[in-house]
Design a protein around this motif. Structure first.
Motif, short mmCIF file in Angstrom:
data_model
loop_
_atom_site.label_atom_id
_atom_site.label_comp_id
_atom_site.label_asym_id
_atom_site.label_seq_id
_atom_site.Cartn_x
_atom_site.Cartn_y
_atom_site.Cartn_z
N UNK A 76 0.85 -1.14 0.13
CA UNK A 76 0.06 -0.09 -0.23
C UNK A 76 0.93 1.12 -0.19
N UNK A 77 0.17 2.42 -0.61
CA UNK A 77 1.05 3.59 -0.37
C UNK A 77 1.26 4.05 0.78
N UNK A 78 1.98 5.18 1.26
CA UNK A 78 2.22 5.95 2.25
C UNK A 78 1.15 6.89 2.46
N UNK A 79 0.54 7.02 3.57
CA UNK A 79 -0.29 8.26 3.86
C UNK A 79 0.16 8.75 5.17
N UNK A 114 6.09 5.61 -1.82
CA UNK A 114 6.04 6.96 -1.22
C UNK A 114 5.89 8.06 -2.37
N UNK A 115 5.74 9.13 -2.12
CA UNK A 115 5.67 10.41 -3.05
C UNK A 115 7.17 10.98 -3.10
N UNK A 116 8.02 10.76 -2.14
CA UNK A 116 9.29 11.00 -2.04
C UNK A 116 10.44 10.24 -1.42
N UNK A 165 8.89 1.72 -3.86
CA UNK A 165 9.24 2.37 -4.85
C UNK A 165 8.90 3.83 -4.47
N UNK A 166 9.31 4.63 -5.18
CA UNK A 166 9.42 6.34 -5.03
C UNK A 166 8.37 6.71 -6.11
N UNK A 167 7.35 7.53 -5.79
CA UNK A 167 6.42 8.07 -6.71
C UNK A 167 6.42 9.46 -6.53
#
Length: 172
Positions: A76-79, A114-116, A165-167
């Motif tokens: 899952x993505x990080x929030x 994560x976004x960074x 992964x980084x997005x």
């Protein structure tokens, strides 16, 4: 044959792409894989405004079916350094399994996006560990087995806590 459920929640598709590689590796290793996603809780209107990726044709897992697997990989993505609300909602529905300790002794790992570069990959797993502990699920981290974790020549996702992964923050 060992049966592992690869269970994801993905907003922009990054987690699902990572899951494809994980499933491929598991199958190559002779593991039976169940591929599932966690139910969406946001409306189509909100998802459209977010420019979220379409949901893939992957079955939604009912939490009551978790005992069918020998182990789990959750993606899952990080929030903000923790799981998205959809993941929390999924685990909140496992109370009946908890009272029976139906998942005790089963191994699990995490993968994330994560976004960074410093967007909370490790803390996201760390904040998920109480869920595993309450169920008696055994957390199996990657450690530093992957040489990429020592490579500082480029931005790479992942940590000893799990694959990642980084997005970009806009989901691209």
């Amino acid at each position: 044959m060992t049966k592992i459920f690869v269970i994801t929640y993905s907003t922009f598709g990054h987690i699902n792409k990572l899951a494809q590689s994980i499933v491929k590796g598991l199958k190559k290793g002779g593991v039976e894989v169940g591929r599932y996603q966690i139910a969406e809780t946001l409306s189509d209107e909100i998802l459209t405004k977010m420019h979220a990726a379409p949901k893939p044709e992957i079955p939604v897992l009912n939490p009551k079916d978790l005992p069918e697997a020998d182990g789990y990989l959750f993606g899952f993505p990080t929030r903000y350094g923790t799981t998205p609300a959809q993941v929390k909602t999924f685990f909140d529905a496992t109370g009946g399994l908890w009272t029976k300790q139906a998942l005790a002794g089963k191994p699990a790992g995490f993968f994330f996006s994560t976004a960074s570069q410093h967007g909370g990959q490790e803390v996201t797993v760390f904040t998920s560990l109480p869920i595993l502990a309450h169920h008696g699920i055994i957390f199996v981290p990657l450690g530093y087995a992957n040489a990429h974790l020592f490579d500082n020549s480029e931005v790479v996702g992942g940590s000893p806590w799990g694959a990642g992964t980084v997005a970009n923050g806009d989901g691209s």
